[in-house]
Design a protein around this motif. Structure first.
Motif, PDB file in Angstrom:
ATOM      1  N   PHE A  63       1.933  -8.998  -9.195  1.00  0.00           N
ATOM      2  CA  PHE A  63       1.351  -7.783  -9.767  1.00  0.00           C
ATOM      3  C   PHE A  63       1.064  -7.951 -11.257  1.00  0.00           C
ATOM      4  O   PHE A  63      -0.033  -7.640 -11.729  1.00  0.00           O
ATOM      5  CB  PHE A  63       2.284  -6.597  -9.546  1.00  0.00           C
ATOM      6  N   TYR A 109       0.501  -8.763  -0.483  1.00  0.00           N
ATOM      7  CA  TYR A 109       1.476  -7.678  -0.344  1.00  0.00           C
ATOM      8  C   TYR A 109       1.713  -7.340   1.124  1.00  0.00           C
ATOM      9  O   TYR A 109       2.851  -7.186   1.570  1.00  0.00           O
ATOM     10  CB  TYR A 109       0.999  -6.438  -1.101  1.00  0.00           C
ATOM     11  N   GLN A 167      -2.781  -8.024 -12.107  1.00  0.00           N
ATOM     12  CA  GLN A 167      -3.055  -6.599 -12.009  1.00  0.00           C
ATOM     13  C   GLN A 167      -4.451  -6.241 -12.526  1.00  0.00           C
ATOM     14  O   GLN A 167      -5.073  -5.299 -12.021  1.00  0.00           O
ATOM     15  CB  GLN A 167      -1.998  -5.816 -12.781  1.00  0.00           C
TER      16      GLN A 167
END
Length: 278
Positions: A261, A206, A265
Motif C-alpha cells: 500500500f 490484496y 498507493q
C-alpha cells in the motif's frame, strides 16, 4: 484569522478522531498479539498488555506440525505473484481488444463480460469444482492460479476506460511504422496504461492474499496451505485455541499488505482518476 485557525484545528481533530476509529481494530490486534491467550478477551478493553508475551511470535512462527509459518508465506507469495501477473497482463490484453480492435459481436461479448462482473462468485463454485476435479487439479495450486490468466472483468473494464483516453492517432502512427496488433499493444498501449495496470495489480494482490475460500476448497495438504488457512489452524474447537500465536502471525501477515500500500498507493489514485497521457 482566529476563525480560520479554529476551523483548521477542528478539521484536524475530527480527521484524527476518524483515523483513530478506523485504525483501532489494527491497534487492538497488534497489542493483543503480546498478551497471553487466556487474557486476550478477558482484558479486551485494555490495549496495554500486562505482562508482555513476546513468545507468541516465536510460537506462531513454528507453524503447524512439521511446517513453519515461512512455508505458508511462501505458498501465499507463489499464488499471489503468479496470479497477479497473469490477471493483470491478460486483463490488459482483453481490454485492448475491446477498446481498439473491431470484430464481429464486440458489443455482445462486452455485455457478456459485464454480466460476469455482476455474477456472484458463489454461483460458479460447484461447476468450477467439478471442472477442476475432472482435470485432476484438486489438491494443487492450479485451480487458484490458472483462472487468473483469463482476465478479470473489473480490471478489464478499468483498463478499457483508460485506453479510450489514449488518442487513436498513436495507433495509426505505429501501424504505419510496421507495428502489428500485438506489437502495438506491447510497445504503445501497455506503457501508457501502466497506472491502470498497477491499480489492477494492487487490487489483485490484496484479494489473493486474503482469499480463504479458494485454498480451503482445493488445498488439502498442509505443505500447500496459504497464510489465511494457517491462521485458521491456530483455532481448535476441542481444546484451547492459541489466540496469541494467531494474532501474532496475523500481524506478520499484514506486513506485505502494508508495504504494498505505501509503496504503490499513488498508482491507485492515478490509475482511476488520470487520463492515459500527461
Amino acid at each position: 484569522m482566529k476563525t480560520k485557525l479554529t476551523r483548521k484545528w477542528m478539521y484536524h481533530l475530527v480527521a484524527a478522531a476518524g483515523a483513530f476509529l478506523m485504525l483501532y481494530p489494527v491497534l487492538w490486534l497488534v497489542m493483543s498479539s503480546f498478551k497471553p491467550s487466556t487474557d486476550i478477551f478477558v482484558t479486551a478493553e485494555s490495549l496495554i498488555p500486562d505482562p508482555w508475551i513476546w513468545s507468541n511470535y516465536a510460537d506462531g512462527w513454528q507453524g503447524i506440525g512439521d511446517f513453519t509459518f515461512a512455508t505458508f508465506i511462501k505458498n501465499s507469495l507463489i499464488i499471489v505473484i503468479i496470479s497477479t501477473i497473469g490477471s493483470t497482463f491478460s486483463s490488459a490484453l482483453v481490454a485492448f481488444g475491446f477498446a481498439r480492435l473491431k470484430f464481429k459481436g464486440r458489443g455482445f461479448w462486452f455485455i457478456v463480460m459485464m454480466f460476469t462482473l455482476m455474477l456472484p462468485n458463489d454461483v460458479v463454485l460447484v461447476p468450477q469444482y467439478i471442472l477442476f476435479a475432472k482435470l485432476g487439479w484438486l489438491n494443487s495450486m492450479y485451480p487458484i492460479i490458472v483462472p487468473s490468466f483469463f482476465g478479470h472483468p473489473f480490471f478489464i473494464f478499468l483498463i478499457i476506460q483508460f485506453i479510450r483516453t489514449i488518442p487513436g492517432e498513436l495507433d495509426e502512427a505505429a501501424v504505419m511504422d510496421g507495428c502489428g496488433k500485438f506489437k502495438l499493444f506491447v510497445r504503445i498501449i501497455m506503457p501508457l496504461v501502466t497506472p491502470a495496470m498497477a491499480t489492477a495489480a494492487i487490487f489483485s494482490f490484496y484479494w489473493r492474499w486474503e482469499d480463504l475460500l479458494g485454498p480451503l476448497l482445493y488445498l488439502n495438504k498442509p505443505s500447500l496451505y496459504t497464510v489465511s488457512m494457517a491462521l485458521k489452524m491456530f483455532l481448535d474447537n476441542e481444546s484451547l485455541s492459541n489466540w496469541g500465536a494467531m494474532f501474532a502471525m496475523s500481524v506478520v501477515s499484514l506486513i506485505p499488505v502494508i508495504l504494498i500500500f505505501f509503496l504503490f498507493q499513488r498508482y491507485i489514485v492515478e490509475g482511476i482518476s488520470t487520463s492515459g497521457l500527461k
